[in-house]
Design a protein around this motif. Structure first.
Motif, PDB file in Angstrom:
ATOM      1  N   GLN A 107     -45.787 -51.852  -9.900  1.00 14.64           N
ATOM      2  CA  GLN A 107     -47.079 -52.420  -9.498  1.00 14.64           C
ATOM      3  C   GLN A 107     -46.982 -53.931  -9.361  1.00 14.64           C
ATOM      4  O   GLN A 107     -47.397 -54.516  -8.366  1.00 14.64           O
ATOM      5  CB  GLN A 107     -48.155 -52.078 -10.535  1.00 14.64           C
ATOM      6  N   ILE A 108     -46.417 -54.562 -10.400  1.00 14.86           N
ATOM      7  CA  ILE A 108     -46.380 -56.024 -10.401  1.00 14.86           C
ATOM      8  C   ILE A 108     -45.485 -56.540  -9.278  1.00 14.86           C
ATOM      9  O   ILE A 108     -45.860 -57.439  -8.523  1.00 14.86           O
ATOM     10  CB  ILE A 108     -45.880 -56.548 -11.769  1.00 14.86           C
ATOM     11  N   SER A 109     -44.316 -55.939  -9.133  1.00  6.73           N
ATOM     12  CA  SER A 109     -43.392 -56.436  -8.118  1.00  6.73           C
ATOM     13  C   SER A 109     -43.965 -56.267  -6.728  1.00  6.73           C
ATOM     14  O   SER A 109     -43.876 -57.179  -5.888  1.00  6.73           O
ATOM     15  CB  SER A 109     -42.051 -55.709  -8.213  1.00  6.73           C
ATOM     16  N   LEU A 110     -44.549 -55.092  -6.442  1.00  3.23           N
ATOM     17  CA  LEU A 110     -45.144 -54.885  -5.118  1.00  3.23           C
ATOM     18  C   LEU A 110     -46.289 -55.864  -4.899  1.00  3.23           C
ATOM     19  O   LEU A 110     -46.436 -56.425  -3.814  1.00  3.23           O
ATOM     20  CB  LEU A 110     -45.652 -53.452  -4.969  1.00  3.23           C
ATOM     21  N   ALA A 111     -47.094 -56.074  -5.947  1.00  6.00           N
ATOM     22  CA  ALA A 111     -48.226 -56.992  -5.800  1.00  6.00           C
ATOM     23  C   ALA A 111     -47.728 -58.386  -5.458  1.00  6.00           C
ATOM     24  O   ALA A 111     -48.259 -59.037  -4.543  1.00  6.00           O
ATOM     25  CB  ALA A 111     -49.055 -57.027  -7.074  1.00  6.00           C
ATOM     26  N   VAL A 112     -46.685 -58.836  -6.163  1.00  4.93           N
ATOM     27  CA  VAL A 112     -46.146 -60.163  -5.880  1.00  4.93           C
ATOM     28  C   VAL A 112     -45.658 -60.240  -4.443  1.00  4.93           C
ATOM     29  O   VAL A 112     -45.977 -61.179  -3.705  1.00  4.93           O
ATOM     30  CB  VAL A 112     -45.000 -60.500  -6.863  1.00  4.93           C
ATOM     31  N   GLY A 113     -44.902 -59.221  -4.028  1.00  4.22           N
ATOM     32  CA  GLY A 113     -44.363 -59.208  -2.667  1.00  4.22           C
ATOM     33  C   GLY A 113     -45.466 -59.214  -1.640  1.00  4.22           C
ATOM     34  O   GLY A 113     -45.443 -59.984  -0.672  1.00  4.22           O
ATOM     35  N   ILE A 114     -46.469 -58.350  -1.830  1.00  7.56           N
ATOM     36  CA  ILE A 114     -47.500 -58.209  -0.807  1.00  7.56           C
ATOM     37  C   ILE A 114     -48.425 -59.425  -0.800  1.00  7.56           C
ATOM     38  O   ILE A 114     -48.798 -59.917   0.271  1.00  7.56           O
ATOM     39  CB  ILE A 114     -48.267 -56.888  -1.017  1.00  7.56           C
ATOM     40  N   VAL A 115     -48.756 -59.947  -1.978  1.00 15.51           N
ATOM     41  CA  VAL A 115     -49.611 -61.140  -2.008  1.00 15.51           C
ATOM     42  C   VAL A 115     -48.889 -62.322  -1.365  1.00 15.51           C
ATOM     43  O   VAL A 115     -49.457 -63.028  -0.518  1.00 15.51           O
ATOM     44  CB  VAL A 115     -50.037 -61.477  -3.455  1.00 15.51           C
ATOM     45  N   GLY A 116     -47.609 -62.503  -1.722  1.00 12.69           N
ATOM     46  CA  GLY A 116     -46.837 -63.601  -1.137  1.00 12.69           C
ATOM     47  C   GLY A 116     -46.808 -63.490   0.368  1.00 12.69           C
ATOM     48  O   GLY A 116     -47.035 -64.462   1.100  1.00 12.69           O
ATOM     49  N   SER A 117     -46.561 -62.284   0.838  1.00 13.54           N
ATOM     50  CA  SER A 117     -46.468 -62.066   2.276  1.00 13.54           C
ATOM     51  C   SER A 117     -47.831 -62.270   2.950  1.00 13.54           C
ATOM     52  O   SER A 117     -47.911 -62.826   4.043  1.00 13.54           O
ATOM     53  CB  SER A 117     -45.968 -60.655   2.502  1.00 13.54           C
ATOM     54  N   ALA A 118     -48.890 -61.828   2.265  1.00 15.47           N
ATOM     55  CA  ALA A 118     -50.231 -61.968   2.849  1.00 15.47           C
ATOM     56  C   ALA A 118     -50.607 -63.439   2.976  1.00 15.47           C
ATOM     57  O   ALA A 118     -51.172 -63.856   3.991  1.00 15.47           O
ATOM     58  CB  ALA A 118     -51.260 -61.236   1.997  1.00 15.47           C
ATOM     59  N   ILE A 119     -50.259 -64.239   1.956  1.00 13.75           N
ATOM     60  CA  ILE A 119     -50.536 -65.677   2.038  1.00 13.75           C
ATOM     61  C   ILE A 119     -49.782 -66.270   3.217  1.00 13.75           C
ATOM     62  O   ILE A 119     -50.322 -67.041   4.007  1.00 13.75           O
ATOM     63  CB  ILE A 119     -50.133 -66.390   0.726  1.00 13.75           C
ATOM     64  N   ALA A 120     -48.501 -65.834   3.351  1.00 11.67           N
ATOM     65  CA  ALA A 120     -47.697 -66.345   4.461  1.00 11.67           C
ATOM     66  C   ALA A 120     -48.345 -66.001   5.783  1.00 11.67           C
ATOM     67  O   ALA A 120     -48.431 -66.838   6.685  1.00 11.67           O
ATOM     68  CB  ALA A 120     -46.290 -65.764   4.389  1.00 11.67           C
ATOM     69  N   VAL A 121     -48.835 -64.776   5.913  1.00 14.40           N
ATOM     70  CA  VAL A 121     -49.418 -64.349   7.187  1.00 14.40           C
ATOM     71  C   VAL A 121     -50.686 -65.152   7.478  1.00 14.40           C
ATOM     72  O   VAL A 121     -50.844 -65.716   8.569  1.00 14.40           O
ATOM     73  CB  VAL A 121     -49.734 -62.842   7.157  1.00 14.40           C
ATOM     74  N   LEU A 122     -51.568 -65.257   6.492  1.00 14.96           N
ATOM     75  CA  LEU A 122     -52.847 -65.922   6.744  1.00 14.96           C
ATOM     76  C   LEU A 122     -52.648 -67.414   6.980  1.00 14.96           C
ATOM     77  O   LEU A 122     -53.034 -67.956   8.018  1.00 14.96           O
ATOM     78  CB  LEU A 122     -53.791 -65.707   5.564  1.00 14.96           C
ATOM     79  N   VAL A 123     -52.026 -68.081   6.012  1.00 15.65           N
ATOM     80  CA  VAL A 123     -51.883 -69.535   6.119  1.00 15.65           C
ATOM     81  C   VAL A 123     -50.919 -69.892   7.247  1.00 15.65           C
ATOM     82  O   VAL A 123     -51.232 -70.682   8.124  1.00 15.65           O
ATOM     83  CB  VAL A 123     -51.405 -70.132   4.776  1.00 15.65           C
ATOM     84  N   GLY A 124     -49.740 -69.255   7.224  1.00 14.64           N
ATOM     85  CA  GLY A 124     -48.705 -69.596   8.197  1.00 14.64           C
ATOM     86  C   GLY A 124     -49.150 -69.383   9.626  1.00 14.64           C
ATOM     87  O   GLY A 124     -48.907 -70.223  10.486  1.00 14.64           O
ATOM     88  N   THR A 125     -49.825 -68.266   9.895  1.00  9.64           N
ATOM     89  CA  THR A 125     -50.222 -67.977  11.276  1.00  9.64           C
ATOM     90  C   THR A 125     -51.206 -69.016  11.779  1.00  9.64           C
ATOM     91  O   THR A 125     -51.031 -69.570  12.866  1.00  9.64           O
ATOM     92  CB  THR A 125     -50.864 -66.586  11.373  1.00  9.64           C
ATOM     93  N   PHE A 126     -52.246 -69.301  10.994  1.00  3.11           N
ATOM     94  CA  PHE A 126     -53.251 -70.224  11.502  1.00  3.11           C
ATOM     95  C   PHE A 126     -52.729 -71.655  11.545  1.00  3.11           C
ATOM     96  O   PHE A 126     -52.992 -72.392  12.499  1.00  3.11           O
ATOM     97  CB  PHE A 126     -54.559 -70.091  10.725  1.00  3.11           C
ATOM     98  N   TYR A 127     -51.949 -72.030  10.535  1.00  2.00           N
ATOM     99  CA  TYR A 127     -51.374 -73.372  10.514  1.00  2.00           C
ATOM    100  C   TYR A 127     -50.464 -73.569  11.727  1.00  2.00           C
ATOM    101  O   TYR A 127     -50.602 -74.529  12.482  1.00  2.00           O
ATOM    102  CB  TYR A 127     -50.588 -73.542   9.214  1.00  2.00           C
ATOM    103  N   GLY A 128     -49.560 -72.618  11.922  1.00  2.00           N
ATOM    104  CA  GLY A 128     -48.604 -72.722  13.028  1.00  2.00           C
ATOM    105  C   GLY A 128     -49.281 -72.656  14.383  1.00  2.00           C
ATOM    106  O   GLY A 128     -48.971 -73.429  15.288  1.00  2.00           O
ATOM    107  N   ALA A 129     -50.241 -71.730  14.521  1.00  2.00           N
ATOM    108  CA  ALA A 129     -50.908 -71.577  15.821  1.00  2.00           C
ATOM    109  C   ALA A 129     -51.717 -72.824  16.147  1.00  2.00           C
ATOM    110  O   ALA A 129     -51.723 -73.296  17.281  1.00  2.00           O
ATOM    111  CB  ALA A 129     -51.805 -70.344  15.812  1.00  2.00           C
ATOM    112  N   PHE A 130     -52.368 -73.374  15.136  1.00  2.00           N
ATOM    113  CA  PHE A 130     -53.177 -74.576  15.356  1.00  2.00           C
ATOM    114  C   PHE A 130     -52.277 -75.750  15.763  1.00  2.00           C
ATOM    115  O   PHE A 130     -52.524 -76.416  16.764  1.00  2.00           O
ATOM    116  CB  PHE A 130     -53.977 -74.912  14.098  1.00  2.00           C
ATOM    117  N   ALA A 131     -51.205 -75.964  14.971  1.00  2.00           N
ATOM    118  CA  ALA A 131     -50.304 -77.081  15.271  1.00  2.00           C
ATOM    119  C   ALA A 131     -49.728 -76.929  16.667  1.00  2.00           C
ATOM    120  O   ALA A 131     -49.716 -77.871  17.460  1.00  2.00           O
ATOM    121  CB  ALA A 131     -49.185 -77.143  14.234  1.00  2.00           C
ATOM    122  N   GLY A 132     -49.260 -75.726  16.988  1.00  2.00           N
ATOM    123  CA  GLY A 132     -48.631 -75.503  18.282  1.00  2.00           C
ATOM    124  C   GLY A 132     -49.606 -75.648  19.429  1.00  2.00           C
ATOM    125  O   GLY A 132     -49.287 -76.241  20.451  1.00  2.00           O
ATOM    126  N   TYR A 133     -50.817 -75.124  19.257  1.00  2.00           N
ATOM    127  CA  TYR A 133     -51.754 -75.142  20.374  1.00  2.00           C
ATOM    128  C   TYR A 133     -52.313 -76.538  20.615  1.00  2.00           C
ATOM    129  O   TYR A 133     -52.397 -76.984  21.757  1.00  2.00           O
ATOM    130  CB  TYR A 133     -52.883 -74.141  20.153  1.00  2.00           C
TER     131      TYR A 133
END
Lengths: 308, 330
Positions: A107-133
């Motif tokens: 449970q803990i390991s999956l949660a860490v993996g999925i939360v980390g990845s979710a943060i990357a998707v949310l923050v990274g996508t909007f940050y990168g798309a905004f900077a690039g656009y």
């Protein structure tokens, strides 16, 4: 407003025909993904691991904190995996039920993996798309910030964070979240730059669609393929990072546990003949990582058929 | 022209500042003059063709009108508003009146959106008060109008052919009922047989909806078919502008004559007899255009004055920017 009523009658006849359902790029990708046996196998394994993490606790005969005094002191002789005494995966060094602890570690390991990845998707996508656009100076400042953050050795920062603020699962999420989105934002920015000069973006600009809506409606949907692939491949990396930290003894705190912590304990007692303490956590760790990598590969092939 | 023109463009300049690879930050920027002092009127319901070689500023001129590239000069809309002076927000109102059709049919459609969503986008931007069913009705009406089956509304762009994609692009441009449609080489990426269909569709729509068109192309015969007036551009400057028949039958500028002589004639006998006026040399660099008349470096009639003075066209219906205008001499 501009609806011409004289044409409506002839239109009505043609509208009587049912609307044809379109075949989206996502539907195409799904079809290709389902043809990929390794990827589908990986997905099934992942689902089984998820079921194990979610419902394993209801099968366990003991809680993860309970010490079995009848076994304590004779772990090597009596603590092995056994259906008879209810310790399906055996017990750990202190006589705690390893099945319950593996469920919790998963449970803990999956949660860490999925939360980390979710943060990357949310923050990274909007940050990168905004900077690039937006481009220009904004882009320069945003991306140089990412470069600076990336040049800091993150393991060192993570260890410092955990030492200074104390070991807690929240701190672990914060630490992993801080580093996970950097790569994602770079990848997304690169993709955005190549999308930005496509004519459909120009068409939207010419019509007067606002910048934020262009990013949301035109850029992000066209990035999702890359983001999905990278996010899937990021989950195992996050799990590895967490495991490494836990292996060092800095990760989650007792009585909580994770795969890394369990593997660390298991490898420490391997010399006393308690191989199961290493084997079971390691088994789940390995199959999950393999499954994520297979699914990620399958997604990449499915979403970008030109790439092969 | 007595009536107020729909659009009056005066002395339009577009230039880009470029930095070469390896330049130091303090090296002066190089200026590229893409459009250099173009002036024209556009009457309501008129079709203006713009022709010229690649890189002569045709597309840049069109894009400048809708503020897609920064430009100086004036572009007076309906005798009142200068489009070039408007800020982003004020321009929004006029974007519904000026729509654009793009060159690459497939690339101008978002692959993740259905045709219905693509065509509806300008409508949703400019008429947010319409509800979903009204938008859908209007989109279907437009699809029917441009020769697409309205029941295909949920399909995706990759399920259509090039010609159909261009029809989608046209439907998207017309959905908000614009007055001016800028067609940026709308048929260059299509097969010849499909080109004819799309051109005929555009002409039909232009007639029925009383549209004003700016039709950009590098194919003279396509432009001849559709335009009332034709403007010839060279290195960002207007060389000759006249009514279609006048320009094709009685061209006065040596550049126009050279262009016209290069058009193939679909008749082998006449094609063999045809005299091609060759253009010598290459297009001069737009970073440093020739002094005086920009065409003089490739012109057979060039004399001393051409290098000194920029030719100014005499006012009238047939504008020629040349010191020595006249019919072709072979």
């Amino acid at each position: 407003m501009v609806i011409d009523s004289t044409r409506m009658k002839s239109l009505a006849d043609r509208l009587a025909v049912d609307e044809v359902k379109g075949r989206s790029l996502w539907a195409d990708a799904r079809k290709r993904f389902l043809k990929n046996k390794a990827a589908v196998g990986g997905l099934i394994v992942l689902l089984l691991v998820l079921v194990f993490a979610a419902f394993g606790g209801t099968i366990a005969q003991y809680s993860n904190e309970e010490l079995d005094f009848s076994i304590m002191g004779q772990i090597a002789e009596k603590g092995g995996p056994s259906l008879a005494n209810g310790h399906y995966f055996g017990t750990d060094d202190l006589g705690r039920d390893l099945f319950a602890r593996t469920v919790q570690g998963t449970q803990i390991s999956l949660a860490v993996g999925i939360v980390g990845s979710a943060i990357a998707v949310l923050v990274g996508t909007f940050y990168g798309a905004f900077a690039g656009y937006v481009g220009g100076r904004t882009d320069n400042i945003m991306m140089r910030t990412v470069d600076i953050l990336m040049s800091i050795p993150y393991m060192f920062v993570l260890i410092l964070l955990l030492v200074v603020f104390g070991r807690s699962i929240i701190m672990l999420f914060v630490g992993i979240g801080l580093i996970s989105w950097l790569d994602m934002s770079r990848i997304v920015r690169g993709q955005t730059l190549s999308l930005k000069h496509k004519e459909f973006i120009e068409a939207a600009e010419a019509t007067g669609v606002s910048r934020l809506i262009i990013i949301r409606r035109h850029i992000v949907p066209n990035l999702l393929g890359v983001v999905a692939v990278y996010a899937t491949l990021l989950v195992p990396l996050m799990i590895l990072t967490e495991s490494f930290i836990s292996f060092l003894g800095l990760g989650v705190q007792e009585p909580l546990t994770s795969w890394g912590a369990l593997i660390s304990e298991g490898s420490g007692t391997l010399n006393y003949g308690t191989y199961w303490q290493l084997a079971f956590p390691l088994f789940f760790f390995v199959i999950t990582l393999f499954a994520f990598f297979f699914v990620g590969d399958g997604l990449r092939d499915a979403l970008d058929p030109k790439d092969r | 022209m007595t009536a107020t023109p729909l659009l009056r463009v005066e002395d339009l300049h577009v230039s880009f500042s470029l930095r070469r690879e390896g330049d130091w930050p303090w090296t002066p920027l190089r200026r590229l003059h893409a459009v250099n002092g173009v002036t024209f009127d556009l009457a309501e319901g008129e079709v203006l063709g713009i022709v010229g070689e690649s890189g002569c500023g045709k597309s840049t001129l069109a894009r400048a009108l809708i503020q897609m590239v920064p430009a100086t000069g004036r572009a007076i809309w309906e005798g009142k508003t200068d489009l070039l002076s408007l800020n982003r927000h004020a321009m929004l109102k006029y974007r519904a009146d000026i729509q654009m059709v793009f060159q690459d049919p497939l690339a101008s459609l978002n692959p993740r959106m259905t045709v219905g969503e693509i065509i509806a986008e300008p409508l949703r931007t400019h008429h947010p008060e319409l509800d979903t069913s009204e938008v859908k009705l209007r989109v279907k009406e437009l699809m029917d109008r441009v020769g697409l089956l309205p029941n295909q509304i949920n399909r995706y762009p990759h399920e259509f052919s090039g010609g159909q994609c261009q029809r989608i692009g046209i439907a998207r441009a017309l959905v908000v009922g614009p007055k001016l449609v800028i067609c940026d080489e709308p048929v260059s990426a299509l097969d010849v047989s499909i080109q004819a269909q799309v051109i005929n569709l555009l002409m039909e729509l232009q007639r029925d909806l009383k549209l004003t068109l700016i039709f950009i192309a590098h194919d003279l015969s396509v432009v001849k078919h559709i335009s009332n007036r034709v403007m010839v551009l060279y290195l960002g400057q207007m060389m000759e502008m006249a009514a279609g028949r006048e320009l094709y039958g009685n061209s006065q500028h040596p550049y126009t004559q050279a262009l016209l002589s290069a058009v193939p004639i679909p008749d082998p006998v006449r094609e063999r007899e045809k005299v091609v006026i060759p253009l010598t040399g290459d297009l001069p660099s737009p970073f440093s255009p020739p002094s005086g008349c920009v065409f003089r470096t490739r012109c057979a009639r060039a004399q001393g004055i051409c290098a000194e003075k920029v030719p100014v066209p005499l006012p009238g219906d047939h504008l020629v920017a040349c010191h020595f205008p006249g019919p072709a001499v072979v």
